[in-house]
Design an enzyme around this catalytic site. Sequence first.
Site, PDB file in Angstrom:
ATOM      1  N   HIS A 128       7.092  -6.313  -4.164  1.00  0.00           N
ATOM      2  CA  HIS A 128       6.560  -7.189  -3.117  1.00  0.00           C
ATOM      3  C   HIS A 128       6.524  -8.597  -3.712  1.00  0.00           C
ATOM      4  O   HIS A 128       5.692  -8.871  -4.562  1.00  0.00           O
ATOM      5  CB  HIS A 128       5.150  -6.753  -2.713  1.00  0.00           C
ATOM      6  CG  HIS A 128       5.079  -5.353  -2.180  1.00  0.00           C
ATOM      7  ND1 HIS A 128       4.973  -5.067  -0.844  1.00  0.00           N
ATOM      8  CD2 HIS A 128       5.113  -4.156  -2.814  1.00  0.00           C
ATOM      9  CE1 HIS A 128       4.937  -3.753  -0.673  1.00  0.00           C
ATOM     10  NE2 HIS A 128       5.021  -3.180  -1.854  1.00  0.00           N
ATOM     11  N   ARG A 175       6.167 -11.428  -1.936  1.00  0.00           N
ATOM     12  CA  ARG A 175       5.156 -12.246  -1.224  1.00  0.00           C
ATOM     13  C   ARG A 175       5.639 -13.572  -0.639  1.00  0.00           C
ATOM     14  O   ARG A 175       4.833 -14.315  -0.091  1.00  0.00           O
ATOM     15  CB  ARG A 175       3.946 -12.538  -2.127  1.00  0.00           C
ATOM     16  CG  ARG A 175       3.324 -11.344  -2.788  1.00  0.00           C
ATOM     17  CD  ARG A 175       2.800 -10.355  -1.785  1.00  0.00           C
ATOM     18  NE  ARG A 175       1.854  -9.414  -2.395  1.00  0.00           N
ATOM     19  CZ  ARG A 175       1.534  -8.251  -1.875  1.00  0.00           C
ATOM     20  NH1 ARG A 175       2.058  -7.871  -0.724  1.00  0.00           N
ATOM     21  NH2 ARG A 175       0.662  -7.466  -2.466  1.00  0.00           N
ATOM     22  N   HIS A 208       6.575   4.942   3.744  1.00  0.00           N
ATOM     23  CA  HIS A 208       5.269   4.972   3.056  1.00  0.00           C
ATOM     24  C   HIS A 208       4.507   6.064   3.798  1.00  0.00           C
ATOM     25  O   HIS A 208       3.958   5.816   4.866  1.00  0.00           O
ATOM     26  CB  HIS A 208       4.579   3.606   3.197  1.00  0.00           C
ATOM     27  CG  HIS A 208       3.101   3.628   2.924  1.00  0.00           C
ATOM     28  ND1 HIS A 208       2.562   3.207   1.744  1.00  0.00           N
ATOM     29  CD2 HIS A 208       2.050   4.036   3.662  1.00  0.00           C
ATOM     30  CE1 HIS A 208       1.242   3.350   1.779  1.00  0.00           C
ATOM     31  NE2 HIS A 208       0.903   3.850   2.943  1.00  0.00           N
ATOM     32  N   HIS A 218       6.754   6.057  -2.700  1.00  0.00           N
ATOM     33  CA  HIS A 218       5.860   6.256  -3.855  1.00  0.00           C
ATOM     34  C   HIS A 218       5.113   7.565  -3.675  1.00  0.00           C
ATOM     35  O   HIS A 218       4.095   7.627  -3.003  1.00  0.00           O
ATOM     36  CB  HIS A 218       4.877   5.091  -4.027  1.00  0.00           C
ATOM     37  CG  HIS A 218       4.532   4.414  -2.740  1.00  0.00           C
ATOM     38  ND1 HIS A 218       4.070   5.121  -1.654  1.00  0.00           N
ATOM     39  CD2 HIS A 218       4.613   3.132  -2.349  1.00  0.00           C
ATOM     40  CE1 HIS A 218       3.885   4.294  -0.666  1.00  0.00           C
ATOM     41  NE2 HIS A 218       4.212   3.070  -1.049  1.00  0.00           N
ATOM     42  N   ASN A 241      -2.627   1.896  -3.038  1.00  0.00           N
ATOM     43  CA  ASN A 241      -2.340   2.837  -1.963  1.00  0.00           C
ATOM     44  C   ASN A 241      -0.873   3.230  -2.029  1.00  0.00           C
ATOM     45  O   ASN A 241      -0.017   2.364  -1.886  1.00  0.00           O
ATOM     46  CB  ASN A 241      -2.649   2.187  -0.605  1.00  0.00           C
ATOM     47  CG  ASN A 241      -2.471   3.160   0.539  1.00  0.00           C
ATOM     48  OD1 ASN A 241      -2.346   4.359   0.318  1.00  0.00           O
ATOM     49  ND2 ASN A 241      -2.440   2.652   1.751  1.00  0.00           N
ATOM     50  N   ASP A 247       6.481  -0.541  -7.244  1.00  0.00           N
ATOM     51  CA  ASP A 247       5.634  -0.945  -6.118  1.00  0.00           C
ATOM     52  C   ASP A 247       4.789  -2.161  -6.523  1.00  0.00           C
ATOM     53  O   ASP A 247       3.609  -2.253  -6.169  1.00  0.00           O
ATOM     54  CB  ASP A 247       4.755   0.217  -5.646  1.00  0.00           C
ATOM     55  CG  ASP A 247       4.228   0.003  -4.231  1.00  0.00           C
ATOM     56  OD1 ASP A 247       4.847  -0.774  -3.487  1.00  0.00           O
ATOM     57  OD2 ASP A 247       3.190   0.584  -3.875  1.00  0.00           O
ATOM     58  N   HIS A 297      -1.702  -9.577  -6.493  1.00  0.00           N
ATOM     59  CA  HIS A 297      -2.850 -10.159  -5.789  1.00  0.00           C
ATOM     60  C   HIS A 297      -3.516 -11.144  -6.728  1.00  0.00           C
ATOM     61  O   HIS A 297      -3.552 -10.914  -7.938  1.00  0.00           O
ATOM     62  CB  HIS A 297      -3.869  -9.080  -5.403  1.00  0.00           C
ATOM     63  CG  HIS A 297      -3.408  -8.194  -4.286  1.00  0.00           C
ATOM     64  ND1 HIS A 297      -3.266  -8.640  -3.004  1.00  0.00           N
ATOM     65  CD2 HIS A 297      -3.036  -6.898  -4.282  1.00  0.00           C
ATOM     66  CE1 HIS A 297      -2.833  -7.663  -2.234  1.00  0.00           C
ATOM     67  NE2 HIS A 297      -2.667  -6.584  -2.980  1.00  0.00           N
TER      68      HIS A 297
END
Lengths: 441, 315
Positions: A72, A74, A189, A242, A288, A315, A319
């Site tokens: 990711h 972003r 997912h 995942h 998650n 994955d 953050h």
Amino acid sequence: MEWSWERIPAEFLVTNVRLCREGTLGRRRGFLHVKKGRIETLGVGTPAHEGLPALDGGGLVCAPGLVDLAVHFREPGFEEQETIATGSRAAAAGGFTAVVTMPDTDPAIDNSGMVRYLIDRGRETGLCRLYPTGAVSPGRKGEAMTEFGDMVAAGAVGFTDGSRPVANGNLMGNALKYATMLGVPIITHPEDLTISGKGVMHGGYWATRLGLPGMARAAEDAALFRDIELARAAKGQLHVAHVSTKGAVEIIRRAKGEGVRVTAAATPHHFSLDHARCRDYSPLFKTNPPLREADDLNAIAEGLADGTIDAIATDHEPHTGTEKEYQFDQAPFGVIGLETALAAGITWLVKTGLLDLGQLIACLSERPARALNLPVGRLEEGAEADFVLIDPEREWTVQGPSFQSRSANSPYLGETLTGMVAATFLRGRLTWRGAAAPGGR
Amino acid sequence: MILRSKDVLGLEDLTAEEILGVIDIASRFRAVFDRPVRSVPIMRGRTVVNFFHEPSTRTRISFELAEKRLSADIVNFSTATSSLSKGETLRDTAENLAAMKIDMLVIRHSSSGAARYLAKVLACSVINAGDGAHEHPTQGLLDIMTMRQRLGDLRGRKVTIIGDITHSRVARSNIWGLTKLGAEVTVCGPPTMVPSGLDRMGVRVEYDLMRAVRDADVLNVLRIQLERHSSRSFPSNREYHRMYGISAEVVQKLKPETFVMHPGPMNRDVEIASEVADGPRQVILDQVANGVAVRMALIYLLSGGDPGALAPAAA
């Protein structure tokens, strides 16, 4: 021309390395001959190329550039967490030369213009190959289908709503059918949101003890079962992003045995860390699917060993420090992983005897490339010179400031891991040189 | 020195000796309640902040009374909105509080682990007044104090906790405290309200109410947190009462000396019938009174109070 880390020539040799190909680590030292961004020759022993600048690999492992099926980055929308530039740098530092990006940006990657934008930004950055996935549904809202054909023409390699499941079974079934004519997979997912509910960690003893709402394994298993049956009916290609439960491993094993076109990846944190890590309420362990139990970790390692799970994918979900300062139940899901994936694999799978180093590297290069039909992950004559030099014995302690990623939300902070990326090359160009590189830094 | 830590975050962290030590001091404070002047000057000049991040009436008043009876300066700070929606992290809150040089913080928060987080980053003492579904240690202590007043030593005593264990911080604190003191704890509720792995906390799990209460010395009836059951864990209040409610018929089948506790506020005629809630078996108001005493004891001990300086408890 002489060899120099600062100015790497267009044609050079890497000598005195152990080549790792097709899941096997060579016993004898060998060499790699790179010419104009491609692998000219490779083999064991000493090359007969007098006069070419040569890097003495000092016995390091020389492997295909690693391939990550789920990152990711972003950008656009959440550049404070990661950009394509910082994410690419993290990839290079982790030994990755190709990454598959998830479409959950803002706006989402749900049209060909956005796909082209990502590819262009990846090329400008030039640190790794960037393969975008497109969203299954506009805005990832799960209501209708995006223009798959247009996006594939622009370079999308698969479709997924990222970290949000496609809850509507009819839409998922149609997406799987439609994607077959384009030859691309739908990446799932698997999570039944009506089962996982407000869960913030694995539903088990630790959630009970900590008083946090749990996410039952059944949320993943039930959703995955649905997707497998839809893929079977559609004769479509399904990739599971995942895998985190023992049940999911078993469902995939059985489906593969029955000829369903399903591939799967597991993340390093799902085979190395269990739910007890949440005991201090640190959101660094909030992800998650959640960190599960020992049985699940063992099942994932077994699945990687027997090929049920094709690949290790990170994955990588950055953050900011502030976001991960919130209380566990309010902090966002997700951990970064690009810069620790290889070492986590060596530490928890190779040192424990579950996989050998060759198998681990295959799980991080050839196997993921095959799973998503990507033309990378191979160390062979004629292939583009994407490769990585690895010191598999070197121990290091994971520390926030050393991350190339813009974020440092790693579940391995403070952990001592084994295995370090010495250098990463993309098309024969150096994209990362680490402390383990010959000659040091 | 009765308490080893500067904070009281949960009964999981306290030893049996610490629990009994706190209850002993609380018993001595109970004696103060019967005096014409119900306060002591122990905390004069010290500041306690009551940070209630979640609505609460009785716990907040109980803490406030305890602090006032110890003559502390009090600041009440409550917000029902989440720090996330306000854009402020708990860390920001903590840093602001630390800058104001307070002596003690009492925190009630909807997030499990919030008290632990503040305790880690603040130099002052932190008392957990309930964090999410994790722990409510002062409620656990006052429950145990109430049980000991009736039963004495709790070793081998049978305590049955009934109701919504999943969402109950009271249940977890009771389980840790009671098992440490040697009580045999049974938890009972519908399977939708009994979380997995509970048996690993040293309790027996029972889904049949009559089997769970038959030999019990104490029934600790939990409040059904109706507001938390968005996807209902039980079909109706009526059915819950029929299956798990403590009614007069259930009470008739108890041993004569068995008593009934409830942490409040009660949903009358859901988890407990009015006639039981008002009847001779209940000790609910004793629990409330003990709550003030337990909180006084904790504040006293955490502020460095000398247990020897207090008059011994009446036998």
